[in-house]
Design a protein around this motif. Structure first.
Motif, mmCIF file in Angstrom:
data_model
loop_
_atom_site.group_PDB
_atom_site.id
_atom_site.type_symbol
_atom_site.label_atom_id
_atom_site.label_comp_id
_atom_site.label_asym_id
_atom_site.label_seq_id
_atom_site.Cartn_x
_atom_site.Cartn_y
_atom_site.Cartn_z
ATOM 1 N N VAL A 58 1.063 -2.808 0.606
ATOM 2 C CA VAL A 58 0.457 -2.633 -0.694
ATOM 3 C C VAL A 58 0.080 -1.035 -0.484
ATOM 4 N N GLU A 59 -0.643 -0.510 -1.632
ATOM 5 C CA GLU A 59 -0.863 0.651 -1.524
ATOM 6 C C GLU A 59 -1.542 1.170 -0.296
ATOM 7 N N ARG A 60 -0.950 2.247 0.418
ATOM 8 C CA ARG A 60 -1.509 2.627 1.420
ATOM 9 C C ARG A 60 -1.727 1.584 2.745
ATOM 10 N N GLY A 61 -1.103 0.749 2.856
ATOM 11 C CA GLY A 61 -1.358 -0.107 3.931
ATOM 12 C C GLY A 61 -0.684 -1.576 3.658
ATOM 13 N N SER A 62 -1.180 -2.521 4.303
ATOM 14 C CA SER A 62 -0.335 -3.895 4.041
ATOM 15 C C SER A 62 -1.440 -5.047 3.986
ATOM 16 N N ALA A 63 -1.248 -5.800 3.097
ATOM 17 C CA ALA A 63 -2.231 -6.845 2.953
ATOM 18 C C ALA A 63 -1.345 -8.427 2.882
ATOM 19 N N ARG A 64 -1.933 -9.345 3.580
ATOM 20 C CA ARG A 64 -1.220 -11.048 3.544
ATOM 21 C C ARG A 64 -1.909 -11.793 2.168
ATOM 22 N N CYS A 65 -1.626 -11.157 1.031
ATOM 23 C CA CYS A 65 -2.172 -11.909 -0.099
ATOM 24 C C CYS A 65 -1.263 -11.572 -1.262
ATOM 25 N N TRP A 66 -0.758 -12.880 -2.091
ATOM 26 C CA TRP A 66 0.089 -12.728 -3.142
ATOM 27 C C TRP A 66 -0.456 -11.626 -4.295
ATOM 28 N N PHE A 67 -1.745 -11.736 -4.255
ATOM 29 C CA PHE A 67 -2.474 -10.983 -5.450
ATOM 30 C C PHE A 67 -2.825 -9.291 -5.299
ATOM 31 N N ALA A 68 -2.478 -8.880 -3.856
ATOM 32 C CA ALA A 68 -3.182 -7.578 -3.490
ATOM 33 C C ALA A 68 -2.017 -6.701 -3.926
ATOM 34 N N SER A 69 -2.273 -5.614 -4.418
ATOM 35 C CA SER A 69 -1.298 -4.817 -5.125
ATOM 36 C C SER A 69 -1.399 -3.263 -4.192
#
Lengths: 311, 286
Positions: free
Chosen positions: A300-311
Motif C-alpha cells: 500500500v502507500e508507503r508500506g504494506s498491509a494485510r487487508c483487501w480494503f487497504a490502499s
C-alpha cells in the motif's frame, strides 16, 4: 543492502502454525518495532531468528540472511549469537544467573567470543557498565544480581549484550517489567547506544507509546501474522489496516473523553487456531464477503498491509 | 567464580547441628589423615602375650592400650584410628563416583527432556529394580573382596538419589530465563548445563552427597561384617565388629567400640547434611 533479511518465516508446533509467513528486513542503525498483543507471535519471531525456539517448535523460512550469513544454518547462527546478534529479555530479575556476580557473567560472554584475558574482559565490562549509566561500576561488578534493582539489572543485561559489539540487538519487551520513569531512562539509553554504535535494533513491545517513540519502522502483528508494516509516521498517523486503526483508537487521551465514558476496546478475542480467511475478520468493523479469503500482505502507500480494503 | 554458597559460610557456624556434626567429622578426618602420627601402636602388629586386654575403664585395663587389644593382641585404639581412613576413603570415593554418574545423568535428563529423559528414567528404573545387596554379594563372590571392588560396586549402585534430585532441580532451572539468556549469549548446551545450571544445584547436591556418604559407610561396614568387604587384616570398623562377634559374651566392649565409632560418624555426617539443608535454603536466617 539490508543487514537482516527474513522471508516467509513460519514457526509451528506439530499441530498448529504460530507464526505465519513473516517477512522482515532491517538496515544497519535502523529500529524496527514488532508490536502486537500477547500471543501474537512477536517473541516467537525473534526467538526463531536466533534459533532459540523451545522443544516442540519448528521453524522454516524461504530466506533468512544476516549480513550475508544464512540463519537457517544452525551452526552459523550459534556463532552469531552473543557476538553479532545479542538479545535482552523482559524480566531482568530472572535473566541473570543468580549464583554468579555481574562481573563474572559479563566477562564470561566476552571471553567466550573474543578470547583474551580476564583483565581485558574486565576493562571492557567496566567501560560498558559506565556507558549504560551504572554508577560505581567497580562495586557493581562484584555484586550478585539480587543486590541490584530492576533498572540496574536491565542496564547490566544491556551491557552484557553489548560486550562483543553486536550489529543487531533484539530487545524483547525490555521495559515492560520496569516502572515508567526507569522505562524512559532505559529507552533513552537504547536510543543513545544505537546512534553511537550504529546498532540495528529490533524492539518487541505491546506498548504503542514505546513503539511510536522508538521505531523507524513498525510491524504490527496479529495472530501470528504481520498485518501492517510501514514507517512510523504511516503506522501512527495514517494506519491502513483496520486492526492498527482500532488499536490506536483504544489509546485514551487525557482530557478528551468525558468522565464516566468507558474506555474503548476491540470486541472479541484473538483466534487461537487457524481459520480460513482474514484472521481479524471476526472483530473487524469493515469485514465484508471478500474477507473469507485470507488477504496477502499487499503493498500500500508507503508500506504494506494485510487487508483487501487497504490502499 | 564466586558462588552464593560461599558467602553463607559464616552463618554455618551458628547452626547447632551443623557445627556439632561438622566438628566430629573434622575430628575423624584429622585422625584419619594423621593416623600414623596419632596412633600409639602399629595397627597390624600382633602380640600374642597381650591378647584381649580390656580398655582402661575396666579392672584389668592399662594405659599402654587405652581401648584394649583384640584377640590377636593388636592395639584396638590404633586399629580404630586407622579404620577411620577406610571409612572416610569409602565415603569420599563412593560419594564422588556415584555423584558424578548421578549428576551427569540427572543434568542431561532434566535439561534435554524428551527421549534423553525417557532413556535416563529407564536406566534409573532398572537400577532401582536391582537388589543392591545381592549384586554386591555376587560381584564380591566372583571378583573377590577388596577396597577397590567395594568402592566401584557401591559407586555404580548408589547414584540413583543423585540422579533423581538433580533431574528435577535441573528441570526447574532449565525453564528459567537466565538459561535462555545464556543461549542468546552463545553458550553451548554443555556449557549451560555445567557452568550455568550446575552451580545453582550446589545446595541440594551437597545434601544428597552427605546422605550418600553416610550410607556408603554403613554398607561398607555391613559388607565387611559379612566378610565380603575389605579383607583382613585391614582395620575396617565393620571387620572389627565381625572379628569381635566370637567374644560378644565375655568382651562386649570389642563390639561396642567400633559400633559406636560407626554410629557416631554416620550420625555426624547426617547432622552436617541436615544443617547444610537449612543453611543453603534461602529462607534460613540465623
Amino acid at each position: 543492502m539490508s543487514l537482516l533479511d527474513i522471508g516467509g518465516l513460519w514457526v509451528e508446533t506439530a499441530q498448529l502454525p504460530l507464526v505465519r509467513d513473516v517477512d522482515l528486513s532491517l538496515a544497519r542503525g535502523e529500529t524496527l518495532c514488532l508490536a502486537g498483543e500477547s500471543g501474537s507471535g512477536k517473541s516467537l519471531t525473534a526467538l526463531a531468528l536466533m534459533d532459540l525456539l523451545g522443544p516442540g517448535l519448528r521453524r522454516r523460512a524461504t530466506r533468512a540472511r544476516f549480513d550475508g550469513i544464512d540463519l537457517l544454518d544452525r551452526g552459523a547462527t550459534q556463532r552469531l549469537r552473543g557476538s553479532r546478534i545479542a538479545m535482552i529479555f523482559q524480566e531482568p530479575m530472572t535473566a541473570l544467573n543468580p549464583v554468579f556476580t555481574i562481573g563474572t557473567q559479563l566477562e564470561a560472554v566476552y571471553r567466550r567470543h573474543r578470547g583474551g584475558g580476564r583483565a581485558e574482559a574486565r576493562r571492557r565490562a567496566l567501560h560498558l557498565l559506565e556507558r549504560v549509566g551504572i554508577g560505581a561500576p567497580e562495586r557493581r561488578l562484584a555484586q550478585f544480581p539480587h543486590e541490584l534493582s530492576g533498572g540496574l539489572r536491565q542496564r547490566a543485561m544491556i551491557a552484557m549484550a553489548l560486550m562483543c559489539q553486536p550489529d543487531l540487538l533484539i530487545a524483547d519487551e525490555p521495559t515492560t517489567a520496569l516502572d515508567v520513569t526507569v522505562q524512559a531512562e532505559i529507552l533513552r539509553l537504547l536510543e543513545d547506544l544505537q546512534r553511537e554504535l550504529g546498532l540495528a535494533l529490533i524492539l518487541i513491545t505491546h506498548d504503542l507509546g514505546v513503539a511510536s517513540r522508538m521505531a523507524d519502522r513498525c510491524a504490527v502483528m496479529y495472530a501470528g501474522e504481520i498485518v501492517e508494516n510501514a514507517d512510523r509516521a504511516t503506522v501512527f498517523r495514517a494506519p491502513r489496516h483496520p486492526y492498527t486503526q482500532a488499536l490506536l483508537r483504544c489509546i485514551p487521551i487525557l482530557g478528551s473523553a468525558a468522565p464516566g465514558t468507558p474506555l474503548l476496546d476491540i470486541p472479541g478475542v484473538m483466534p487461537s487456531g487457524v481459520e480460513a480467511g482474514c484472521a481479524f475478520r471476526a472483530r473487524c468493523t469493515s469485514a465484508a464477503a471478500e474477507c473469507t479469503t485470507a488477504p496477502p500482505l499487499r503493498p500500500v502507500e508507503r508500506g504494506s498491509a494485510r487487508c483487501w480494503f487497504a490502499s | 567464580m564466586t558462588a552464593i554458597a560461599e558467602r553463607r559460610w559464616p552463618d554455618a557456624f551458628r547452626h547447632a547441628s551443623l557445627a556439632a556434626g561438622g566438628g566430629v567429622v573434622l575430628l575423624v578426618a584429622l585422625m584419619a589423615l594423621l593416623a600414623p602420627l596419632v596412633a600409639p601402636h602399629d595397627p597390624f602388629l600382633q602380640n600374642l602375650d597381650h591378647r584381649l586386654i580390656p580398655p582402661v575403664w575396666e579392672a584389668e585395663g592399662r594405659w599402654a592400650h587405652p581401648l584394649g587389644t583384640d584377640a590377636l593382641g593388636r592395639d584396638y585404639l590404633s586399629r580404630l584410628i586407622h579404620g577411620a581412613r577406610i571409612s572416610l576413603l569409602i565415603a569420599l570415593a563412593v560419594g564422588l563416583l556415584s555423584g558424578l554418574i548421578g549428576t551427569g545423568l540427572g543434568l542431561a535428563a532434566g535439561y534435554y527432556g524428551g527421549w534423553v529423559d525417557t532413556a535416563v528414567l529407564f536406566v534409573l528404573t532398572n537400577r532401582l529394580a536391582m537388589p543392591g545387596v545381592l549384586i554386591t554379594l555376587a560381584v564380591v563372590a566372583i571378583v573377590g573382596g577388596s577396597l577397590t571392588v567395594v568402592i566401584l560396586v557401591l559407586g555404580f549402585l548408589n547414584w540413583d538419589r543423585f540422579a533423581v534430585v538433580v533431574r528435577s532441580a535441573a528441570q526447574r532451572e532449565a525453564n528459567r530465563d537466565y538459561v535462555l539468556a545464556a543461549s542468546a549469549h552463545g553458550s553451548s548446551a554443555l556449557r549451560i548445563m555445567l557452568a550455568e545450571i550446575l552451580p545453582n544445584l550446589v545446595g541440594p547436591l551437597l545434601v544428597v552427597l552427605t546422605v550418600e556418604m553416610a550410607h556408603a559407610i554403613l554398607i561398607e561396614a555391613a559388607l565387611s561384617f559379612l566378610g565380603l568387604g575389605v579383607p583382613p587384616p585391614n582395620p575396617s570398623w565393620g571387620l572389627m565388629v565381625n572379628e569381635a562377634k566370637d567374644h560378644i559374651f565375655f568382651h562386649p566392649w570389642m563390639i561396642f567400640i567400633p559400633g559406636i565409632a560407626i554410629f557416631t560418624l554416620v550420625l555426624a555426617i547426617n547432622l552436617v547434611g541436615d544443617g547444610l539443608r537449612d543453611v543453603l535454603a534461602p529462607e534460613w536466617r540465623p
